[in-house]
Design an enzyme around this catalytic site. Structure first.
Site, PDB file in Angstrom:
ATOM      1  N   SER A 148       0.817  -1.217   0.000  1.00  0.00           N
ATOM      2  CA  SER A 148       0.000   0.000   0.000  1.00  0.00           C
ATOM      3  C   SER A 148       0.856   1.274   0.000  1.00  0.00           C
ATOM      4  O   SER A 148       0.402   2.320  -0.443  1.00  0.00           O
ATOM      5  CB  SER A 148      -0.922   0.004   1.217  1.00  0.00           C
ATOM      6  OG  SER A 148      -0.156  -0.119   2.400  1.00  0.00           O
ATOM      7  N   ASP A 394      -2.885   6.333  12.236  1.00  0.00           N
ATOM      8  CA  ASP A 394      -2.109   5.558  11.269  1.00  0.00           C
ATOM      9  C   ASP A 394      -0.775   6.283  11.052  1.00  0.00           C
ATOM     10  O   ASP A 394      -0.721   7.357  10.453  1.00  0.00           O
ATOM     11  CB  ASP A 394      -2.888   5.456   9.950  1.00  0.00           C
ATOM     12  CG  ASP A 394      -2.116   4.713   8.849  1.00  0.00           C
ATOM     13  OD1 ASP A 394      -0.889   4.519   8.982  1.00  0.00           O
ATOM     14  OD2 ASP A 394      -2.753   4.336   7.838  1.00  0.00           O
ATOM     15  N   HIS A 397       1.114   5.177   6.809  1.00  0.00           N
ATOM     16  CA  HIS A 397       0.795   5.751   5.495  1.00  0.00           C
ATOM     17  C   HIS A 397       0.959   7.273   5.505  1.00  0.00           C
ATOM     18  O   HIS A 397       1.077   7.879   6.569  1.00  0.00           O
ATOM     19  CB  HIS A 397      -0.620   5.323   5.087  1.00  0.00           C
ATOM     20  CG  HIS A 397      -0.740   3.845   4.925  1.00  0.00           C
ATOM     21  ND1 HIS A 397      -1.233   3.016   5.916  1.00  0.00           N
ATOM     22  CD2 HIS A 397      -0.384   3.041   3.905  1.00  0.00           C
ATOM     23  CE1 HIS A 397      -1.178   1.759   5.504  1.00  0.00           C
ATOM     24  NE2 HIS A 397      -0.668   1.744   4.287  1.00  0.00           N
TER      25      HIS A 397
END
Ligand SMILES: *[C@@H]1O[C@H](CO)[C@@H](O)[C@H](O)[C@H]1NC(C)=O
Ligand SMILES: *[C@@H]1O[C@H](CO)[C@@H](O)[C@H](O)[C@H]1NC(C)=O
Ligand SMILES: *[C@@H]1O[C@H](CO)[C@@H](O)[C@H](O)[C@H]1NC(C)=O
Ligand SMILES: *[C@@H]1O[C@H](CO)[C@@H](O)[C@H](O)[C@H]1NC(C)=O
Ligand SMILES: *[C@@H]1O[C@H](CO)[C@@H](O)[C@H](O)[C@H]1NC(C)=O
Ligand SMILES: *[C@@H]1O[C@H](CO)[C@@H](O)[C@H](O)[C@H]1NC(C)=O
Length: 418
Positions: A148, A394, A397
């Protein structure tokens, strides 16, 4: 620098020298003139001449416009706040950003993280020219392969490039159970693609939609199931790291996931990583023509999960961070030096040149650039989580626009000005 020779005079000139019988002498002159020509900045693709100087290796790489300053390490530098020139695009101008990365839409209160420009110590990055990039990609495919984080870099590239195309001249499609995403620029017959393969080799986490497997198993020797989707691609950008970091060991399997008797053994993570990357290099050596294809590998993307690591308050993480880390030698515990060493060893032994995008150090500084809590949440948050936002931040990311646009600037630099 000597005056440049017009191209059409090349054969004329060499036969002239040949008739003078100064064969050796002429050859030297001829080569010198051409080296000079090749080094001159120009917007046309490199000439496909069969000459090679020992120190001119970068010139042989396809897509080179002009050889860059090899003594400047573009990955060593600092972040400079630049209100004017950054970001390259606004979040709402890029409809391709997945809701996990649209931080402003999800309520991020600050925008400073979008305004930092990477300044190498010994030189400057060339300015990013989207039209030039499309011209160079004409009739070609650029594909990102990995997890990702690499998907984020892919989307960043689409955001950087789509704006120069008319609305009806571009498309976005997914294939193969969402493993493959393809952005196409019709006029240029060019595409920018992303292929999901979080370990690059086969694994039990290969489903692009349902891949949250806790007991991860890797088939380090098997790559063809994925690699058949990359064959023939002109520019490949790989990454893989975070998925390996579940502990100190990794489960490796021989044979197939379908077979009844499963031969699974545990290995040190570094050894498993080395096996998988070695398998990738074997595939590259067998399937890639280095005269036509460029191969890149993005080194590990750091996480910022413990503020004590950078001298912050106890119990914190990337949540609420609004400025980069100032310490020029900062290197957090999420990025393993021994895994970096494996990358260095495996790729320096590859017969197909693999250019490392060493984005680790420059990203280490960016504790402010993560998505934090400002992203689409797939599962409803509990009252406990809501009461303590840092518990669900998070810190892996990155918001777009943001840090990953810089990863693409360095890709652009290494591609055209190696
Ligand atoms: C690449 O080009 C060089 C000459 O520029 C040639 O010697 C070499 O054989 C080519 N390699 C491949 C794999 O075609
Ligand atoms: C190349 O980089 C070095 C430092 O890394 C610098 O001293 C030199 O001036 C640069 N050369 C050019 C032509 O930019
Ligand atoms: C960008 O590249 C295109 C195509 O090579 C060129 O025509 C244009 O002048 C460049 N733009 C800038 C700002 O350099
Ligand atoms: C379009 O690009 C593909 C490679 O991506 C190439 O095979 C094909 O020949 C190109 N088509 C045209 C019309 O140029
Ligand atoms: C966020 O940081 C500011 C100062 O930078 C501080 O006043 C505030 O309490 C912090 N909020 C949380 C929830 O940590
Ligand atoms: C990447 O850069 C870091 C520091 O900037 C360095 O320690 C590391 O060896 C580099 N990695 C590779 C593979 O060259």
């Amino acid at each position: 620098m000597k005056p440049l020779l017009p191209l059409h005079r090349r054969s004329h000139l060499s036969s002239y020298f040949l008739t003078l019988s100064f064969v050796t002498f002429a050859t030297i002159l001829y080569f010198q003139d051409f080296t000079c020509l090749l080094r001159h900045p120009s917007s046309t693709p490199p000439l496909n001449l069969n000459l090679k100087e020992k120190d001119d290796y970068a010139m042989d790489l396809p897509f080179t416009i002009v050889k860059g300053n090899t003594s400047c390490d573009i990955f060593a530098g600092q972040w400079v706040y630049d209100e004017v020139a950054r970001p390259f695009y606004a979040e709402e101008e890029c409809p391709y950003i997945q809701p996990q990365l649209t931080c402003q839409t999800h309520g991020r209160p600050d925008t400073g993280y979008q305004h930092w420009r990477w300044q190498p110590n010994a030189c400057s990055l060339p300015s990013f020219n989207a039209t030039l990039m499309w011209e160079m990609l004409r009739g070609k495919r650029l594909m990102y392969v990995g997890d990702s984080l690499n998907r984020g870099q892919f989307v960043s590239m689409v955001c950087l490039l789509h704006r120069v195309l008319p609305e009806d001249a571009k498309s976005w499609e997914t294939f193969n159970g969402d493993s493959l995403t393809v952005f196409t620029a019709k006029e240029y017959n060019a595409s920018i693609e992303f292929y999901w393969a979080p370990f690059l080799v086969e694994s039990n986490s290969d489903n692009a939609v349902i891949h949250r497997v806790t007991d991860r198993i890797v088939r380090a020797g098997s790559i063809n199931k994925h690699a058949k989707h990359w064959k023939g691609v002109d520019i490949l950008v790989f990454n893989t790291y975070l998925w390996w970091m579940t502990g100190t060991k990794m489960k490796i399997m021989r044979g197939s996931f379908e077979s009844e008797t499963k031969d699974i053994k545990e290995m040190e993570t570094e050894d498993a990583y080395r096996l998988a990357l070695g398998r990738l290099v074997m595939w590259l050596e067998k399937n890639v023509d280095p005269n036509k294809t460029r191969v890149f590998f993005a080194t590990m993307s750091p996480s910022h999960t413990r503020s004590e690591d950078w001298g912050g308050e106890a119990g914190g993480n990337c949540y609420n961070q609004t400025t980069p880390i100032n310490n020029p030698v900062y290197w957090g515990p999420s990025t393993s030096k021994s895994m970096m060493q494996v990358l260095k060893e495996v790729f320096s032994a590859s017969r197909v040149p693999v250019t490392l995008l060493n984005i680790t150090q420059l990203s280490e500084y960016r504790k402010d650039a993560h998505t934090q809590i400002y992203k689409k949440q797939w599962n409803p948050l509990t009252p406990e989580q809501l009461a303590n936002p840092r518990s669900y931040a998070d810190c892996n990311h990155w918001c777009l626009p943001g840090l990953q646009d810089t990863w693409n600037e360095v890709l652009y630099t290494k591609l055209f000005f190696p």
